[in-house]
Design an enzyme around this catalytic site. Structure first.
Site, short mmCIF file in Angstrom:
data_model
loop_
_atom_site.label_atom_id
_atom_site.label_comp_id
_atom_site.label_asym_id
_atom_site.label_seq_id
_atom_site.Cartn_x
_atom_site.Cartn_y
_atom_site.Cartn_z
N HIS A 124 0.79 -1.23 0.00
CA HIS A 124 0.00 0.00 0.00
C HIS A 124 0.82 1.29 0.00
O HIS A 124 0.24 2.36 0.01
CB HIS A 124 -1.01 -0.02 1.17
N HIS A 125 2.15 1.18 -0.03
CA HIS A 125 2.97 2.40 -0.16
C HIS A 125 3.36 2.70 -1.60
O HIS A 125 3.97 3.73 -1.87
CB HIS A 125 4.25 2.30 0.69
N CYS A 126 3.03 1.79 -2.50
CA CYS A 126 3.43 1.98 -3.90
C CYS A 126 2.29 2.61 -4.70
O CYS A 126 1.14 2.17 -4.60
CB CYS A 126 3.81 0.64 -4.53
#
Length: 316
Positions: A124-126
């Site tokens: 979920h950080h990309c």
């Protein structure tokens, strides 16, 4: 949804990151030991192709992953910097691409069957043009875009992100997309602290250091119910990070194993009672005991009848 290719093993280099890089296989082994699943119940994940990835990612970003120093920065494993890129592709990025393919496949399965769990994924950080925090591919964005573009009847999605960290990747990707409702519950003081991405969150719950079960579960229950009452989506993508566990070196929260099992139950009950298909991804979780907790949670969902082969939902 799973593949043995999910697991990252390379001369011990994977041990240099606090992430248990074999946790996905351990979850499957625990579930097999408990006789919950055999190989016949596992859908084999296929590696996401370049064509798949380009549904969201820019060509420029994918080209950047051909540089080992870029991958070393994204995965936070510095020695990767010194490896030839063909090894980085095979030993680090292929497992992450396979997990990404698993999330895309699980999205379609969830719509067809009412639920699906990708034992990996949750990067979920990309976002479309930037990786970070161990996340090299935007699997959540990809799964939702694939459903919007290729599955009739899916035009609204809700992301419920309960990893300890803010999910700034999908938030940046869906910043101005009114089809996607994002709820994010995270420790306000830790990585990534992305103020711009926070503007995409429709229901933001910022937690203090050391938040414990009672307060946490009450907030999750209240806001999951609130989010789904506010907008009834065609699919829920549930990012079920276990880095909220007490003692996690990066999460900074203090949730017990029982609290994590209960949290997942709350989310699945909310989806099930409304007949909304749900896709769960496992995301962050940086301790050796997290694999057992994920397996216990899946067993609990099964025992309560929240995941089975006969789930009646409107789209199934």
């Amino acid at each position: 949804v799973y593949s043995p290719d999910y697991n990252i093993t390379f001369m011990g280099l994977e041990k240099l990151h606090p992430f248990d890089a074999g946790k996905w296989g351990k979850v499957i082994n625990f579930l097999k030991e408990e006789k919950l699943i055999g190989d016949d119940l596992i859908v084999q994940a296929r590696e996401a192709t370049d064509e798949d990835l380009l549904v969201v990612h820019t060509r420029r970003y994918l080209n950047k992953l051909k540089w080992s120093f870029v991958v070393a920065t994204i995965t936070e494993i510095p020695p990767v910097l010194f490896l030839p890129n063909f090894l980085v592709q095979r030993k680090v990025l292929k497992p992450l691409r396979t997990q990404t393919g698993g999330t895309i496949m699980a999205g379609k399965l969830a719509v067809d069957r009412g639920w699906a769990i990708n034992v990996g994924g949750g990067f979920h950080h990309c976002s479309s043009d930037k990786g970070g925090g161990f996340c090299a591919y935007a699997d959540i964005t990809l799964a939702i875009k694939f459903l919007f573009e290729r599955v009739p009847g899916v035009s609204k999605a809700t992301i419920i992100d309960l990893d300890a960290h803010q999910g700034n990747g999908h938030e940046r990707d869906f910043m101005n997309d009114h089809r996607v409702y994002i709820m994010d519950v995270y420790n306000r003081y830790i990585y990534p602290g992305d103020g711009f991405a926070k503007r995409a969150i429709k229901r933001k719950v910022e937690l203090e250091w050391g938040t414990e079960d009672t307060e946490y579960l009450q907030k999750v229950h209240t806001h999951v119910e609130g989010a789904l009452n506010e907008l009834k989506p065609d699919i829920i993508v549930y990012n079920a990070g276990t880095d909220i566990l007490d003692g996690d070196p990066l999460g900074g929260l203090a949730i017990s194993p029982q609290g994590i099992v209960k949290r997942d139950e709350v989310v699945f009950k909310a989806a099930r009672s409304r007949g909304i298909p749900i896709l769960m991804v496992t995301s962050g979780g940086y301790q050796k005991r997290t694999a057992r907790i994920i397996a216990d949670s899946i067993l609990n969902l099964h025992n309560l009848g929240l995941i089975d082969n006969q789930w009646n939902c409107p789209l199934c």
